[in-house]
Design an enzyme around this catalytic site. Structure first.
Site, PDB file in Angstrom:
ATOM      1  N   SER A   1       9.281  -9.805   0.777  1.00  0.00           N
ATOM      2  CA  SER A   1       8.195  -8.750   0.061  1.00  0.00           C
ATOM      3  C   SER A   1       6.564  -9.749  -0.560  1.00  0.00           C
ATOM      4  O   SER A   1       6.239 -10.336  -0.343  1.00  0.00           O
ATOM      5  CB  SER A   1       9.436  -8.885  -0.995  1.00  0.00           C
ATOM      6  N   ASN A   2       6.489  -9.001  -0.911  1.00  0.00           N
ATOM      7  CA  ASN A   2       4.986  -9.189  -2.416  1.00  0.00           C
ATOM      8  C   ASN A   2       5.444  -9.021  -3.862  1.00  0.00           C
ATOM      9  O   ASN A   2       6.153  -7.791  -3.977  1.00  0.00           O
ATOM     10  CB  ASN A   2       3.348  -8.659  -1.760  1.00  0.00           C
TER      11      ASN A   2
END
Ligand code: CTP
Length: 209
Positions: free
Chosen positions: A21-22
């Protein structure tokens, strides 16, 4: 106007508990959705996993992966006149998702990735006379990259977002309109930036009529 907003990150799982993810917080997209509601627009917010409370008055569709976001956005977009795409969609997903938790082993491993769908580029192809605003996060050749993104994804405008804005309550942005070019840099709270994005959206929409 019926406005679609995307916000937050996506998660791309490679086993039953772990994902890529981020650090997107979703704050920009939630601020845009709240400002659009405040101005009397009908808002559908398609949100990745974030720790924010839902903006009152908006219909919120929660999704996890880029593919789920694509499906929700595609079905909502046809009922909307405009879309503001702030989500930090993962560009890659693991090619395989194991149904169990990957056990630790004392050796290096690799995860094969495959590209996700580009949701904004897909909307660009089907938008007709809808207004489409994208966001661009760049860490070098900011203007050149944002200009290429605007063309490639067929946006009416793109908001160039600095890396320093991620997770913050404030932001510094520059806005590129396909018809008039760059406007001067703008900084403020994400609520203030959201108001500028809504001014832009309303002006692009008015120019259509
Ligand atoms: N976007 C999208 N679907 C993707 C990737 C991006 O809809 N799979 C949208 C984002 O919501 C944003 C715009 O495209 O509005 C630009 O996203 P950004 O992350 O800046 O660029 P990318 O297209 O991912 O390209 P790159 O990572 O090479 O800069």
């Amino acid at each position: 106007m019926r406005v679609l907003v995307t916000a937050g990150p996506t998660r791309e799982y490679f086993d039953s508990v772990r994902f890529i993810s981020n650090p997107s917080s979703g704050k920009m997209g939630y601020a845009v959705a709240a400002e659009a509601v405040r101005r009397g627009h009908q808002v559908v917010l398609v949100s990745g996993p974030v720790e924010l409370s839902e903006p009152g008055g908006a219909r919120v569709i929660h999704v996890v992966s880029a593919h789920e976001m694509l499906e929700a956005v595609t079905s909502e977009f046809e009922k909307c006149q405009a879309a503001v795409m702030t989500a930090a969609v993962c560009d890659y997903r693991p090619s395989r998702r194991l149904s169990h938790k990957l056990k630790k082993q004392n050796r290096s491993r690799s995860i094969q990735l495959q590209p996700t769908e580009d949701i904004l580029a897909h909307l660009g192809k089907i938008k007709g006379d809808r207004v489409l605003i994208g966001f661009a996060i760049e860490d070098h050749e900011h203007h050149v990259n944002a200009e290429a993104k605007l063309r490639r994804k067929r946006c009416d405008a793109i908001v160039l977002n600095g890396l320093g804005n991620v997770g913050s309550d404030s932001a510094e942005v520059e806005i590129l309109r396909a018809d008039t070019g760059w406007s001067p840099p703008l900084s403020g709270t994400k609520g203030q930036i959201a108001a500028a994005v809504l001014d832009l959206l309303e002006s692009l929409f008015a120019a259509r009529r």
